[in-house]
Scaffold this active site. Structure first.
Site: not given
Ligand code: FPP
Length: 223
Positions: A13, A17, A61
């Site tokens: 993950d 970010r 997804n």
């Protein structure tokens, strides 16, 4: 701890970010994530891990923006194309996920071919089994397994062994260690059956920042 080689699973993950913090598009995060995965695959083999299973693309997804999905698929093609590296490291490629002939399967032909070729070209390798979960969801896997296990014998006669034998890959042992990066502490529909008894390691590091040293810190929770 298991008296066989270890099975480590990763929820990779934080690619988005990682990219955002650098002012880059999300796709750059997935590119960096693929590179980090190549590093971790090599590290896992060197540490005598028997099975490494990663969550590459989930059944959920597909709803991401089209360009992002296309890029993640391209990263899979790139990963499955690292055949020299995988063979050099004696790594056997494996895949779990929704069968390509199942109704609703959306995996494009070029990804199917990349997966099949990687599986075929690495079939003789024995050091580590590297399983990519692609178009994978734990609930979909268990629903299918329950359906297969009960067909012909009736649901009342199904036992855990029969469910286990009907999973996408019944030869995968239970997971010893599950790693999730990027500070999220959820399981997100990954290997719901196989993580029974697993230790879990959460790290704040985003997946592209994952290193062999961090992998060692995760493995230390098994000591
Ligand atoms: C999470 O980042 C990662 C994914 C959606 C999986 C895709 C992983 C890769 C492309 C890495 C390489 C792996 C393979 C198998 C080719 P995110 O987008 O959810 O990050 P965020 O939560 O920070 O937005």
């Amino acid at each position: 701890m298991a008296d066989r080689k270890l099975h480590v699973a990763c929820i990779m993950d934080g690619n988005g970010r990682w990219a955002r913090r650098r002012g880059l598009p999300r796709t750059a995060g997935h590119t960096a994530g693929e590179e980090a995965l190549a590093v971790i695959t090599r590290a896992a083999g060197d540490r005598n891990i028997g099975w490494l299973t990663v969550f590459g693309f989930s059944t959920e997804n597909w709803i991401r923006p089209r360009a992002e999905v296309r890029h993640i698929l391209a990263m899979h093609k790139k990963l499955f194309g690292r055949l020299d590296e995988l063979n050099e490291n004696d790594v056997r490629v494996n895949w779990i996920g929704r069968r390509f002939d199942e109704p609703g399967s959306r995996t494009p032909g070029y990804v199917q071919r990349a997966i099949k070729r990687a599986i075929d070209d690495t079939a003789g390798n024995t050091r580590m089994v590297f399983t990519v979960a692609f178009d994978y969801g734990g609930r979909a896997e268990l629903t299918r397994a329950a359906q297969l296990a009960s067909s012909g014998r009736g649901a009342a006669h199904v036992d855990p062994k029969q469910i286990s034998d009907a999973l996408y890959d019944p030869s995968l042992p239970d997971v010893d260690l599950l790693i999730r990066t990027s500070g999220e502490t959820r399981i997100s529909n990954f290997l719901l059956w196989q993580i029974n008894g697993a230790k879990v390691y959460f790290t704040e590091k985003t997946w592209p920042d994952m290193t062999a040293e961090e992998f060692d810190r995760a493995l230390a929770v098994l000591n």
